[in-house]
Design an enzyme around this catalytic site. Structure first.
Site, PDB file in Angstrom:
ATOM      1  N   LYS A  19       0.866  -1.181   0.000  1.00 22.96           N
ATOM      2  CA  LYS A  19       0.000   0.000   0.000  1.00 22.96           C
ATOM      3  C   LYS A  19       0.902   1.230   0.000  1.00 22.96           C
ATOM      4  O   LYS A  19       1.920   1.252   0.711  1.00 22.96           O
ATOM      5  CB  LYS A  19      -0.882  -0.029   1.256  1.00 22.96           C
ATOM      6  N   SER A  41      -9.649  -0.155   7.324  1.00 21.21           N
ATOM      7  CA  SER A  41      -9.111  -0.129   5.958  1.00 21.21           C
ATOM      8  C   SER A  41      -8.441  -1.398   5.454  1.00 21.21           C
ATOM      9  O   SER A  41      -8.104  -1.473   4.274  1.00 21.21           O
ATOM     10  CB  SER A  41      -8.138   1.026   5.805  1.00 21.21           C
ATOM     11  N   SER A  50      -9.515   2.096   3.023  1.00 16.21           N
ATOM     12  CA  SER A  50      -8.638   2.812   2.128  1.00 16.21           C
ATOM     13  C   SER A  50      -7.623   1.923   1.390  1.00 16.21           C
ATOM     14  O   SER A  50      -7.017   2.383   0.426  1.00 16.21           O
ATOM     15  CB  SER A  50      -7.883   3.885   2.915  1.00 16.21           C
TER      16      SER A  50
HETATM   17  N1  GLN Z   1     -12.968   4.582   6.543  1.00 22.33           N
HETATM   18  C1  GLN Z   1     -12.253   5.061   7.685  1.00 22.33           C
HETATM   19  C2  GLN Z   1     -11.837   6.498   7.448  1.00 22.33           C
HETATM   20  O1  GLN Z   1     -12.156   7.023   6.450  1.00 22.33           O
HETATM   21  C3  GLN Z   1     -11.075   4.179   8.000  1.00 22.33           C
HETATM   22  C4  GLN Z   1      -9.898   4.431   7.161  1.00 22.33           C
HETATM   23  C5  GLN Z   1      -8.711   3.618   7.585  1.00 22.33           C
HETATM   24  O2  GLN Z   1      -8.839   2.622   8.284  1.00 22.33           O
HETATM   25  N2  GLN Z   1      -7.537   4.055   7.168  1.00 22.33           N
HETATM   26  O3  GLN Z   1     -11.195   7.083   8.259  1.00 22.33           O
END
Ligand code: GLN
Length: 507
Positions: free
Chosen positions: A77, A186, A162
């Protein structure tokens, strides 16, 4: 079997036995990734560098040497910094940024020195960097500054976020495994949306050194792959104490694969999960849960029962509050972490500016996307004088209560299970102009994040439009082995995790 069907464990074994060369595997996957570039999964690749790493791995294999992942192609990532490949966090702010060092997770999985005086890395080959939401903020991978990612099960749908690039690449068999990060879901949510397996370990299990920070008290790295076994192998390599991360857990190295295989007392071949108590929080099955998701999750739970587990009712009464609590704490930490992007130290600097203040303003206005700006503003607001007590402090108190609620549950059960997300993957563009609708969909992943507990997404069937559904398993602190054991038992008995997008049939 086609080369791209090899998972992490199978590829490692085939390379070790010299049935397959890492060079052949890397070139095959490179061609496949190029053919499927419409997915938008990769942000950067360096085939020459990957082939050089693969050749070195094949030479190690020829000498009977090499780490547990010797020659296995993976990608990271783009939140992890890497030497030799750009590190952007999906943001224009860091477009083209070249890190002088590798993140600890990257070094430990790779084939070179780990840089901390420890043993060399596990020997994996890095194919490239994977797309993600800008600074890991998002649930659909539509917040990447470069390109959206598409779901290989249906190109008109989102892959989740994400870590959407990681999930899409693994599901499309462009890679046997990838790294992800999980701050509020994420790893688990994109794994669920793309029908793969992913685990977010206990906070502190993987080093955050070299992970571009979003919300430091929540950020945690983990593996995304096609099976629990593949995740266990990757997690053993990427985890472990790191003195360069002050919140890294000080424990001896763990063999998660051995823990995954450890038989439970009283287990039999037909009932490997005999005696395992799985708690179902009633708040994880609300009215608003989509019927197709509930049906798949219940089917997964029925399989676990058949394997010997007992389902018990538990309660996590503050589940709903985890949304406001997370969306105060995460932006607060983000607003502080992202203050380093000022046009002086890293990345983008506005070309045409007046004095220093003007330079800051223009740089940040140009470099950050709308979701990142929204979070910086929310975070700055909740930390400001007069609001700190009302919002931030209150959220911190509730965070502790949410963690305590889990401990109360774990008196009655060994694991907690439920859905990962309230629906299957939505259409590209849906929820894009309604950030709150997207935040609400994080309801089932946020509680474990706030508590720092390990959580996993395991495929458990398909819902509407044939889209995959993930079963979430949550364990107590440092019980990754127990999660992996249950998921592995399920995967030995069912083929939920083996299904692949129809569009890839014969591809
Ligand atoms: N969807 C969550 C956010 O937008 C989690 C994102 C994540 O775990 N990096 O913050």
């Amino acid at each position: 079997m086609k080369l791209h069907d090899l998972g992490v464990a199978a590829a490692a074994q085939a390379i070790r036995k010299r049935e397959v060369s890492s060079v052949d595997l890397v070139s095959h996957l490179h061609t496949r990734a190029a053919a499927m570039s419409a997915l938008g999964a990769f942000l950067a690749t360096d085939t020459e560098a990957a082939l050089a790493q693969a050749r070195a791995a094949d030479e190690r294999a020829a000498r009977g040497e090499g780490g547990p992942l010797n020659g296995v192609p993976i990608a990271h990532k783009d939140i992890f910094v890497t030497r030799g490949l750009p590190s952007t966090a999906g943001s224009k702010m860091l477009a083209g940024y070249a890190s002088p060092f590798d993140a600890t997770v990257v070094a430990r999985l790779g084939g070179g020195e780990t840089g901390d005086g420890a043993a060399p890395g596990a020997g994996a080959v890095t194919l490239g960097k994977l797309n993600c939401d800008e600074f890991a903020m998002g649930s659909a991978n539509q917040n990447s500054a470069f390109q959206p990612v598409r779901n290989p099960w249906d190109l008109s749908r989102v892959p989740g976020g994400s870590s959407g690039g990681s999930a899409a690449a693994v599901a499309a068999r462009l890679l046997p495994g990838a790294t992800g990060t999980d701050t509020g879901g994420s790893i688990r949510q994109p794994a669920s949306f793309c029908g793969i397996t992913g685990i977010k370990p206990t906070y502190g299990v993987c080093s955050r050194y070299g992970m571009i920070a979003f919300a430091s008290s929540l950020d945690q790295a983990g593996p995304m792959a096609r099976s629990a076994e593949d995740c266990a192998l990757m997690l053993s390599a990427m985890s472990g104490f790191d003195r360069r991360d002050a919140t890294s857990a000080e424990r001896p190295p763990q063999d998660f694969h051995a823990q995954m295989l450890q038989a439970r007392p009283g287990a039999t071949a037909a009932r490997p999960l005999q005696g395992l108590r799985i708690g179902l929080p009633r708040e994880f099955f609300p009215q608003a849960l989509a019927g197709d998701v509930e049906a798949a999750v219940r089917a997964g739970l029925a399989e676990l029962e058949r394997l010997g587990a007992t389902l018990v009712d538990v309660s996590l009464p503050r589940t709903e509050l985890s949304i406001p609590v997370y969306y105060i704490i995460a932006p607060a930490e983000a607003s502080s972490n992202l203050s380093r992007f000022d046009g002086v130290k890293f990345g983008h600097r506005a070309a045409d500016h007046g004095d220093l203040l003007d330079m800051y303003k223009k740089t940040r206005a140009q470099g950050f996307g709308p979701e990142v700006k929204r979070r910086i503003m929310i975070g700055t607001y909740v930390l400001s004088h007069g609001y700190y007590d009302a919002y931030y402090l209150q959220a911190q108190k509730l965070r502790r209560m949410i963690a305590d609620d889990f401990q109360a549950c774990f008196r009655d059960c060994d694991l907690i299970a439920g859905p990962v997300a309230p629906s299957v993957a939505w259409k590209l563009g849906d929820k894009s102009d309604d950030p709150v609708a997207s935040y609400l969909a994080d309801i089932f992943t946020l509680p474990a994040s706030l508590a720092g507990l390990p959580g996993m997404s395991v495929p458990c069937g398909q819902g509407e439009h044939g889209m995959p559904v993930g079963l979430q398993l949550i364990g107590n602190y440092f019980e990754e082995g127990r999660l992996l054991h249950a998921a592995h038992a399920l995967q030995l008995a069912t083929d939920f995790h083996g299904r692949q997008p129809a569009s890839l049939d014969g591809a």
